[in-house]
Design an enzyme around this catalytic site. Sequence first.
Site, PDB file in Angstrom:
ATOM      1  N   TYR A 179     -15.603 -42.069   6.478  1.00  0.00           N
ATOM      2  CA  TYR A 179     -15.294 -40.786   7.106  1.00  0.00           C
ATOM      3  C   TYR A 179     -15.688 -40.748   8.584  1.00  0.00           C
ATOM      4  O   TYR A 179     -15.197 -39.894   9.329  1.00  0.00           O
ATOM      5  CB  TYR A 179     -16.023 -39.643   6.397  1.00  0.00           C
ATOM      6  N   SER A 233     -13.915 -27.882   2.865  1.00  0.00           N
ATOM      7  CA  SER A 233     -13.386 -26.904   3.808  1.00  0.00           C
ATOM      8  C   SER A 233     -14.258 -26.930   5.051  1.00  0.00           C
ATOM      9  O   SER A 233     -15.450 -27.240   4.978  1.00  0.00           O
ATOM     10  CB  SER A 233     -13.381 -25.495   3.212  1.00  0.00           C
ATOM     11  N   ASN A 275     -15.568 -20.971  -2.332  1.00  0.00           N
ATOM     12  CA  ASN A 275     -15.524 -22.096  -3.263  1.00  0.00           C
ATOM     13  C   ASN A 275     -16.731 -22.148  -4.192  1.00  0.00           C
ATOM     14  O   ASN A 275     -16.698 -22.820  -5.224  1.00  0.00           O
ATOM     15  CB  ASN A 275     -15.412 -23.416  -2.491  1.00  0.00           C
TER      16      ASN A 275
END
Length: 294
Positions: free
Chosen positions: A51, A241, A250
């Site tokens: 990432y 998110s 969430n």
Amino acid sequence: MILEETFTLANGVVIPKVGLGTWRIDDDAIGQVVRDAIGIGYRHIDTAQAYGNERGVGEAVRASGVARDALFVTTKLAAECKSFVAARERIDGSLKTLGLDHIDLMLIHSPQPWAEFREGEHFFEGNLEAWRALEDAHQAGKLRAIGVSNFEAADIDNLIEHGSIAPMVNQILAHVGNTPFDLIDYSRSKGLLVKAYSPVAHGAALKNGRLIALADKYGVGVAQLCIRYCLQLGLLPLPKSSSAEHIRDNAAIDFVISDEDMADLREADDRTDYGDAGAFPVFGKKRQVVGANN
């Protein structure tokens, strides 16, 4: 509150039941996202070498004001790393980049390098090399728990049969319409907790008419419905998110999907009439998106 609930791994390590996914959030932006999530009550942050945002994640964890032992950080060994020496160096590299004295859970990101994902080669020897480096780091106290991601049954068996420590986690793509029950059951039969990445199907679920109607029935959003579905299957979902509002939503999943509706959602894997015409196929197995995005 779900953010206060936990699973227990095979080695006794406690892991929060919901984690924050961080794929495709840049390193210079991830700090604020993680700080927001921790402020909301998240205690489990999931990142990866692939990432490129471990530095920002670690910085936010260190600056959060929450005790380190109250936070759970997962990262992943690059899928292309299939040698003991390279894996050992990369493990230490993650510790340095994160700025942490230990990592709570580290996974092999994929049994194959992404360029060769699911093309037939299992890389058994390379995965054993990488696994032995994880085992050594675990025994040295650098990693509290170790596991795998995107591993199929044969890949799991390879580590169990030839390694010294059995994997404790398998992190896989799982969402409504694409829930690999056979792999989930097999992983559990070997003592692995299953984590579900992309529980909202990379956002495609938000557009599904049938899911929208079902979510309305419970007075929740589609994302909340999908995350709750994973939890009721005993999976650990990793919703992602960058919006503080969505991160909070969430975690607002303290409701229960009925047995009847869960059965309907489970069967979505094999249905062709789920939702609006043209909407459901994005959930189908032929369209599943897998890669460095978990």
